[in-house]
Design a protein around this motif. Structure first.
Motif, PDB file in Angstrom:
ATOM      1  N   GLU A   1       7.938   9.382  23.762  1.00 31.65           N
ATOM      2  CA  GLU A   1       9.147   8.863  24.168  1.00 31.65           C
ATOM      3  C   GLU A   1       9.446   7.444  23.363  1.00 31.65           C
ATOM      4  OE1 GLU A   1       8.896   8.135  28.274  1.00 31.65           O
ATOM      5  OE2 GLU A   1       8.947  10.318  28.860  1.00 31.65           O
ATOM      6  N   GLY A   2       8.311   6.746  23.003  1.00 31.68           N
ATOM      7  CA  GLY A   2       8.751   5.573  22.243  1.00 31.68           C
ATOM      8  C   GLY A   2       8.992   6.013  20.917  1.00 31.68           C
ATOM      9  N   THR A   3       8.374   7.042  20.162  1.00 31.34           N
ATOM     10  CA  THR A   3       8.858   7.574  18.895  1.00 31.34           C
ATOM     11  C   THR A   3      10.248   7.891  18.918  1.00 31.34           C
ATOM     12  OG1 THR A   3       6.514   7.769  18.478  1.00 31.34           O
ATOM     13  CG2 THR A   3       8.373   8.868  17.063  1.00 31.34           C
ATOM     14  N   ALA A   4      10.757   8.666  19.946  1.00 31.07           N
ATOM     15  CA  ALA A   4      12.058   9.073  19.967  1.00 31.07           C
ATOM     16  C   ALA A   4      13.284   7.830  19.899  1.00 31.07           C
ATOM     17  CB  ALA A   4      12.411   9.963  21.247  1.00 31.07           C
ATOM     18  N   ARG A   5      12.829   6.803  20.818  1.00 23.53           N
ATOM     19  CA  ARG A   5      13.723   5.682  20.885  1.00 23.53           C
ATOM     20  C   ARG A   5      13.547   4.954  19.607  1.00 23.53           C
ATOM     21  NH1 ARG A   5      10.939   4.990  25.797  1.00 23.53           N
ATOM     22  NH2 ARG A   5       9.871   3.044  24.663  1.00 23.53           N
ATOM     23  N   ALA A   6      12.263   4.829  19.013  1.00 22.79           N
ATOM     24  CA  ALA A   6      12.368   4.100  17.583  1.00 22.79           C
ATOM     25  C   ALA A   6      13.116   4.742  16.537  1.00 22.79           C
ATOM     26  CB  ALA A   6      11.121   4.124  17.310  1.00 22.79           C
ATOM     27  N   ARG A   7      13.144   6.386  16.506  1.00 18.93           N
ATOM     28  CA  ARG A   7      13.710   7.154  15.664  1.00 18.93           C
ATOM     29  C   ARG A   7      15.218   6.951  15.609  1.00 18.93           C
ATOM     30  NH1 ARG A   7      13.430  13.469  13.752  1.00 18.93           N
ATOM     31  NH2 ARG A   7      14.764  12.941  11.831  1.00 18.93           N
ATOM     32  N   GLU A   8      15.646   6.676  16.727  1.00 26.91           N
ATOM     33  CA  GLU A   8      17.228   6.406  16.886  1.00 26.91           C
ATOM     34  C   GLU A   8      17.642   5.167  16.037  1.00 26.91           C
ATOM     35  OE1 GLU A   8      18.300   6.460  20.799  1.00 26.91           O
ATOM     36  OE2 GLU A   8      17.854   8.469  21.465  1.00 26.91           O
ATOM     37  N   VAL A   9      16.847   4.228  16.274  1.00 28.32           N
ATOM     38  CA  VAL A   9      16.986   2.910  15.707  1.00 28.32           C
ATOM     39  C   VAL A   9      17.025   2.918  14.036  1.00 28.32           C
ATOM     40  CG1 VAL A   9      16.473   0.554  15.352  1.00 28.32           C
ATOM     41  CG2 VAL A   9      16.350   1.467  17.604  1.00 28.32           C
ATOM     42  N   ALA A  10      15.892   3.753  13.762  1.00 34.49           N
ATOM     43  CA  ALA A  10      15.552   3.683  12.175  1.00 34.49           C
ATOM     44  C   ALA A  10      16.479   4.883  11.578  1.00 34.49           C
ATOM     45  CB  ALA A  10      14.177   4.504  12.034  1.00 34.49           C
ATOM     46  N   ALA A  11      17.101   5.853  12.358  1.00 32.45           N
ATOM     47  CA  ALA A  11      18.012   6.715  11.766  1.00 32.45           C
ATOM     48  C   ALA A  11      19.416   5.716  11.668  1.00 32.45           C
ATOM     49  CB  ALA A  11      18.244   7.824  12.765  1.00 32.45           C
ATOM     50  N   ARG A  12      19.799   5.161  12.237  1.00 36.43           N
ATOM     51  CA  ARG A  12      21.254   4.091  12.314  1.00 36.43           C
ATOM     52  C   ARG A  12      20.785   3.265  11.014  1.00 36.43           C
ATOM     53  NH1 ARG A  12      20.850   3.828  18.027  1.00 36.43           N
ATOM     54  NH2 ARG A  12      19.777   1.637  17.795  1.00 36.43           N
ATOM     55  N   THR A  13      19.657   2.831  10.576  1.00 36.99           N
ATOM     56  CA  THR A  13      19.620   1.876   9.514  1.00 36.99           C
ATOM     57  C   THR A  13      19.488   2.671   8.243  1.00 36.99           C
ATOM     58  OG1 THR A  13      18.219   0.369  10.775  1.00 36.99           O
ATOM     59  CG2 THR A  13      18.000   0.215   8.368  1.00 36.99           C
ATOM     60  N   ALA A  14      18.996   3.914   8.191  1.00 35.94           N
ATOM     61  CA  ALA A  14      19.019   4.708   7.445  1.00 35.94           C
ATOM     62  C   ALA A  14      20.279   5.072   6.825  1.00 35.94           C
ATOM     63  CB  ALA A  14      18.124   6.102   7.368  1.00 35.94           C
ATOM     64  N   ASP A  15      21.175   5.491   7.842  1.00 34.09           N
ATOM     65  CA  ASP A  15      22.509   5.740   7.486  1.00 34.09           C
ATOM     66  C   ASP A  15      23.361   4.859   6.997  1.00 34.09           C
ATOM     67  OD1 ASP A  15      22.265   8.567   8.471  1.00 34.09           O
ATOM     68  OD2 ASP A  15      23.264   8.142  10.624  1.00 34.09           O
ATOM     69  N   GLU A  16      22.980   3.461   7.427  1.00 28.37           N
ATOM     70  CA  GLU A  16      23.846   2.339   6.737  1.00 28.37           C
ATOM     71  C   GLU A  16      23.412   2.267   5.278  1.00 28.37           C
ATOM     72  OE1 GLU A  16      22.892  -1.127   9.283  1.00 28.37           O
ATOM     73  OE2 GLU A  16      23.775  -0.267  11.063  1.00 28.37           O
ATOM     74  N   VAL A  17      22.159   2.247   5.070  1.00 31.32           N
ATOM     75  CA  VAL A  17      21.560   2.339   3.814  1.00 31.32           C
ATOM     76  C   VAL A  17      22.232   3.133   2.669  1.00 31.32           C
ATOM     77  CG1 VAL A  17      19.470   2.454   2.246  1.00 31.32           C
ATOM     78  CG2 VAL A  17      19.316   0.998   4.219  1.00 31.32           C
ATOM     79  N   LYS A  18      22.254   4.721   3.088  1.00 28.01           N
ATOM     80  CA  LYS A  18      23.058   5.813   2.435  1.00 28.01           C
ATOM     81  C   LYS A  18      24.538   5.397   2.453  1.00 28.01           C
ATOM     82  CE  LYS A  18      21.069   9.084   4.808  1.00 28.01           C
ATOM     83  NZ  LYS A  18      20.776  10.395   5.024  1.00 28.01           N
ATOM     84  N   ARG A  19      25.216   4.655   3.283  1.00 35.36           N
ATOM     85  CA  ARG A  19      26.640   4.427   3.220  1.00 35.36           C
ATOM     86  C   ARG A  19      26.704   3.548   2.297  1.00 35.36           C
ATOM     87  NH1 ARG A  19      26.884   5.101   8.742  1.00 35.36           N
ATOM     88  NH2 ARG A  19      26.820   2.874   9.036  1.00 35.36           N
ATOM     89  N   ALA A  20      25.835   2.394   2.030  1.00 34.63           N
ATOM     90  CA  ALA A  20      25.972   1.346   1.378  1.00 34.63           C
ATOM     91  C   ALA A  20      25.773   1.755  -0.224  1.00 34.63           C
ATOM     92  CB  ALA A  20      24.837   0.098   1.454  1.00 34.63           C
ATOM     93  N   MET A  21      24.992   2.653  -0.356  1.00 35.54           N
ATOM     94  CA  MET A  21      24.811   3.268  -1.906  1.00 35.54           C
ATOM     95  C   MET A  21      25.650   4.445  -2.057  1.00 35.54           C
ATOM     96  SD  MET A  21      20.732   3.542  -2.063  1.00 35.54           S
ATOM     97  CE  MET A  21      20.249   4.504  -0.824  1.00 35.54           C
ATOM     98  N   GLY A  22      26.580   4.651  -1.220  1.00 33.40           N
ATOM     99  CA  GLY A  22      27.530   5.780  -1.509  1.00 33.40           C
ATOM    100  C   GLY A  22      27.102   6.881  -1.455  1.00 33.40           C
ATOM    101  N   LEU A  23      25.940   7.524  -0.578  1.00 30.95           N
ATOM    102  CA  LEU A  23      25.361   8.635  -0.434  1.00 30.95           C
ATOM    103  C   LEU A  23      25.769   9.456   0.940  1.00 30.95           C
ATOM    104  CD1 LEU A  23      21.778   7.551  -1.534  1.00 30.95           C
ATOM    105  CD2 LEU A  23      23.595   8.527  -3.090  1.00 30.95           C
ATOM    106  N   SER A  24      26.859   9.116   1.534  1.00 30.45           N
ATOM    107  CA  SER A  24      27.361   9.689   2.681  1.00 30.45           C
ATOM    108  C   SER A  24      28.406  10.476   2.348  1.00 30.45           C
ATOM    109  CB  SER A  24      27.857   8.637   3.768  1.00 30.45           C
ATOM    110  OG  SER A  24      26.618   8.089   4.263  1.00 30.45           O
ATOM    111  N   TYR A  25      28.084  11.984   1.880  1.00 29.31           N
ATOM    112  CA  TYR A  25      29.066  12.677   1.370  1.00 29.31           C
ATOM    113  C   TYR A  25      29.923  13.527   2.507  1.00 29.31           C
ATOM    114  CZ  TYR A  25      26.401  11.733  -2.788  1.00 29.31           C
ATOM    115  OH  TYR A  25      25.381  11.285  -3.862  1.00 29.31           O
ATOM    116  N   PHE A  26      29.289  13.767   3.686  1.00 28.73           N
ATOM    117  CA  PHE A  26      29.894  14.603   4.662  1.00 28.73           C
ATOM    118  C   PHE A  26      30.196  13.724   5.843  1.00 28.73           C
ATOM    119  CE2 PHE A  26      26.391  16.786   2.511  1.00 28.73           C
ATOM    120  CZ  PHE A  26      27.393  17.535   1.468  1.00 28.73           C
TER     121      PHE A  26
END
Length: 339
Positions: free
Chosen positions: A314-339
């Motif tokens: 359960e803790g890992t699932a909560r943490a992954r939600e946070v990490a996934a949001r940051t990863a999405d922000e990083v990819k958007r900042a690099m222009g890697l969000s294609y879809f």
């Protein structure tokens, strides 16, 4: 039960490599602080199993089985999963993804100059046969810290260069992105650092075999205290003894709640007439009283390891939600969000 810190609270990231059971040094250096931090901070505690493999790939089973052992130590010492998020590093693929991006922001030369990495390479005798994953640990740690946007990272003094390198990566990424996507972190160095090993070595270490584990039985504690290094010049009871470098007193400073009585014992030892056996008897009493409730809580938790693993899931699932949001922000900042 105390209420968990709000989402607006400052974020802390901390954790351990699960390569063996935790010991008194871990408690003094980090665990007791984590119990206190969880009341006022939003705390993520990482079981860094992926990082542990960088120098344990020949025995991954050791890392795997120690994940739950370390988790048991966490819970037994008072870390509350309702207040702190305990997570397993390898189960959050976004951390590896961020590491891959960050490796393009550092050079091999800069990684090799990192004082912490240089010292760890020396201690392990790698010379030039350095596992690539081990060398790139600063980028991996930067991914861990930035994924959760931690602003505080409790570390020992020797780990401060790792936080400095994380902030270098953060600043370089933000310059490239043209926005403050990632946040810098501050090293939080505890007032009391490492507890020395029972043999008098500077560091209590699993690899040196000079520890007293938090899960130690009463008999194991008694045997370990007998081996505790005292004052080699204190040959006769009547001789004046030395406090500095005396491991028995270092441990008493950390675990004896009766500070006035301890000060009196130190004075008696220094003027002579107090046997090392008396000092060690007091130390054993203090450690037995300290470890007994931890041992009991751990034994109770061990009865249902499935429940402990559910806490980690359960803790890992909560943490992954946070990490996934940051990863999405990083990819958007690099222009890697294609879809």
């Amino acid at each position: 039960m105390p209420a968990p810190a709000t989402t607006a609270a400052p974020i802390i990231l901390t954790g351990d490599r699960p390569t063996g059971p935790l010991h008194l040094g871990h408690y003094v250096g980090s665990l007791r602080n984590r119990v206190a931090y969880q009341r006022d901070y939003r705390q993520f505690i990482m079981l860094a199993d992926a990082q542990a493999l960088t120098d344990n790939m020949d025995d991954p089973a050791k890392v795997q089985r120690n994940v739950i052992e370390v988790a048991l130590d966490y819970l037994a010492t008072g870390i509350d999963p309702a207040q702190s998020t305990i997570l397993i590093q390898s189960q959050i693929p976004e951390l590896a993804e961020l590491t891959f991006y960050y490796l393009n922001l550092v050079t091999v030369a800069r990684l090799e100059r990192n004082p912490t990495v240089k010292e760890e390479i020396r201690l392990r005798g790698f010379e030039r046969d350095i596992p690539a994953g081990f060398l790139t640990y600063p980028a991996s740690q930067a991914a861990d810290i930035t994924a959760f946007k931690a602003v505080l990272v409790p570390v020992g003094e020797d780990q401060v260069p790792m936080i400095e390198q994380t902030n270098e990566i953060v600043r370089r990424f933000n310059r490239i992105a043209g926005a403050e996507v990632l946040v810098e972190a501050k090293a939080l160095v505890p007032e009391i650092g490492r507890l020395p090993g029972i043999d008098g070595k500077a560091k209590m270490s699993k690899s040196l075999g000079n520890t007293i584990n938090l899960s130690a039985s009463a008999d194991e504690v008694r045997a370990a205290v007998k081996k505790v290094y005292t004052d080699p010049l204190h040959l006769r009871v009547a001789d004046p003894g030395h406090i500095e470098g005396n491991i028995a007193f270092a441990y008493l400073d950390a675990f004896d709640p009766e500070k006035a009585a301890l000060a009196e014992m130190k004075a008696h030892y220094q003027r002579g007439g107090l046997a090392d056996s008396i000092v060690k008897a007091r130390l054993e009493l203090c450690l037995q009283e300290f470890l007994s409730p931890i041992r009991a809580r751990r034994a109770e938790l061990e009865k249902d390891r499935g429940h402990v693993m559910q806490i980690l899931k359960e803790g890992t699932a909560r943490a992954r939600e946070v990490a996934a949001r940051t990863a999405d922000e990083v990819k958007r900042a690099m222009g890697l969000s294609y879809f």
